[in-house]
Design a protein around this motif. Structure first.
Motif: not given
Length: 576
Positions: A390-407, A445-449
């Motif tokens: 779950f920690c790994q999935r949390n990291k992956e979800a955070s990375e996906q969210r952050c990259r989407t925001v930055l893009q 931006r919220p919810d970046k993780g």
């Protein structure tokens, strides 16, 4: 949650007896495996054609069910089972076992009586023995199987004296005497039913072979069954109606008989306990099915059923299932309660702790006899692995969210790069302003993780080449400075995460240790309670032997009491 028992419209044969060979009926076994609630198991045994099935139908609160036969031939073969919701205890299943009658002259095998009786004894939490007439020497002789139980049951795998341990595993014993016509009196004194039973079981004086044999049976009944109860019942109806008991209305039965049967049923419903294993673990229908499989397999192979071996095999199966159920409980809880990505590692740990507690509670409610903590340790490792996932999935979800925001935020910068805005006069300052705006908006931006700083650092590193494209030293310095800030923030986040991880590991280990200690204390308390019950039984029997004048037997029992007290005494602490 325990699954309610499904309505079972009629009994099923659980153990078949064909030509003296016992076997389990898969259909009945499947029903029993489906019962996840604790079970009160009431088995009835006795001579054939004595009305056992009628009493079991009364316990089921049904007019028909277990077959009643109007002829001299035994109707029940093997062991029949009926699983019903318990009429008094919610979330408990009542399992009724109607056994093949003892002493049927049409049987080809002399040993099947002993094995049927043995199975009834091993599977039940209350054993009802049904007879007719009165409790005289003939009635006692019909219970001769009790004196042979040491040949058919072993409590432990290495057991030189199995009979000495029967008291700790045998069910409660209820004797029902049908067509009873005597007055319960001893001289001028009126006796209760239980006083009458105890009077019958008094040891007889005399040193002859006959007296010794008679006393051996009485001694076995007294030693093996500390919880004893007697119910006497008059004839249920006129002779002409006995062949159609199933069809008779309540008002066609004798009033005294109805009252006596009601008293018997109330006692069973209110006093018959849930079946437990040594150590106090409650038996479910599924566990009872496993025990039946082990015992019947032992009998079929020509071995003597061993309680310890059956319980050990059951514990392996139940504990493995408990680990799987606990891990599933944890994973389902995390999937339901966790919203990825979490704002921080602490937020994930908070959900983890709650789900972990529920998983451990579920495991401890189902596991037993895990003396080496093998299954508890297995659960701990599996929960840790699940948390890591779950920690790994949390990291992956955070990375996906952050990259989407930055893009999204970088889109305007890309447009200006394409138009050449940053290579015109004042372009370097314009880029610095836009970069500052992007970083500030990203920060808000919220919810970046948990990977917000790491993704930002990687993003800035990926755009290092802009300084060369724009040929601007200021841009290069600005990007380098922002990268350093992101790296510092990432390092700080990693440090906090490592501290939180270390603290969580410490907390988890302390919690596991606390629960283990609590479980060990509960097991020790249960063991002491079991031994205390045995001790109280021995003390009562010792006093009875003294009253009856059997001083030599009393002295031997006193030695057993001393040994038991010594075993129960806590070990002395050595002072250094």
């Amino acid at each position: 949650m325990d699954t309610p028992v499904l309505p079972m419209p009629a009994p099923l044969c659980l153990v078949t007896n064909k030509d003296g060979v016992l076997a389990l009926n898969p259909a009945a076994l499947a029903v029993l495996h489906s019962v996840t609630q604790p079970v009160v198991v009431v088995a009835i045994a006795g001579l054939y054609r004595t009305g056992k099935s009628f009493l079991m139908n009364q316990l089921a609160q049904k007019r028909t069910g277990f077959p009643l036969g109007p002829t001299v031939y035994a109707e029940t073969k093997g062991i029949w089972m009926w699983c019903l919701p318990h009429p008094r205890q919610p979330r408990v299943t009542l399992v009724l076992l109607d056994t093949e009658g003892l002493g049927d002259p049409n049987k080809d095998d002399d040993h099947s009586d002993a094995w049927i009786f043995t199975l009834a004894l091993l599977l039940s939490s209350t054993l009802v023995y049904n007879s007719i007439g009165t409790i005289d020497q003939r009635a006692l002789e019909q219970l001769r199987l009790v004196t042979e139980l040491s040949e058919h049951i072993r409590v432990r795998e290495k057991d030189n004296n199995p009979a000495s341990n029967f008291v700790s595993i045998f069910p409660g014993f209820v004797w029902t005497v049908r067509d009873f016509t005597l007055q319960l009196r001893a001289g001028e004194k009126t006796l209760s039913e239980d006083e009458y039973l105890e009077d019958v079981l008094r040891l007889q004086t005399g040193g002859g072979q006959k007296a010794q044999e008679r006393n051996e049976l009485r001694r076995c009944l007294r030693n093996f069954f500390p919880r004893r109860k007697l119910f006497t019942m008059e004839r249920p109806a006129a002779d002409a109606n006995l062949t159609r008991l199933e069809e008779l209305r309540e008002d066609e039965l004798q009033p005294g008989f109805r009252k006596q049967v009601d008293a018997f049923c109330r006692y069973i419903w209110e006093e018959a306990p849930v079946k437990v294993l040594p150590g106090g673990h409650q038996v479910t229908g599924s566990a009872l099915a496993c025990l039946a499989e082990k015992y019947v397999a032992a009998i079929s192979s020509g071995s003597v059923p061993c309680v310890e071996s059956a319980v050990t095999a059951l514990a392996r199966a139940e504990n493995s299932a408990a680990v799987q159920a606990a891990v599933a409980e944890y994973q389902q809880g995390m999937e339901h309660d966790l919203v990825l990505p979490t704002a921080s590692y602490d937020a994930l740990l908070a959900v983890h702790r709650d789900c972990e507690q529920r998983a451990l509670a579920l495991f401890l409610s189902r596991a037993f006899a895990d003396h080496e903590h093998q299954y508890h340790d297995e659960l701990v490792h599996k929960l840790e692995a699940a948390k890591e996932e779950f920690c790994q999935r949390n990291k992956e979800a955070s990375e996906q969210r952050c990259r989407t925001v930055l893009q999204e935020l970088w889109r305007d910068v890309e447009l200006r790069l394409q138009r050449g805005d940053y290579v015109a006069r004042g372009g370097a300052q314009l880029f610095k302003d836009d970069l500052h705006r992007v970083l500030e908006e990203y920060k808000q931006r919220p919810d970046k993780g948990v990977r917000a700083e790491a993704v930002l650092k990687e993003f800035l590193r990926e755009h290092e080449g802009l300084a060369q494209v724009l040929k601007a030293t200021e841009v290069q310095l600005e990007l380098a400075e922002r990268q350093q800030e992101a790296a510092a923030a990432e390092a700080e986040a990693a440090r906090k995460a490592a501290e939180a991880w270390k603290e969580e590991q410490k907390r988890s280990m302390e919690e596991y240790e606390r629960q283990l200690q609590q479980r060990m204390k509960e097991e020790q308390r249960t063991w002491l309670e079991e031994q205390q019950r045995v001790l109280e039984h021995h003390r009562k029997e010792y006093e009875a032997l003294l009253r009856e004048g059997f001083t030599r037997e009393a002295a031997a029992l006193k030695e057993q009491i001393r040994e038991l007290q010594e075993m129960m005494r806590p070990p002395k602490c050595t002072v250094l």
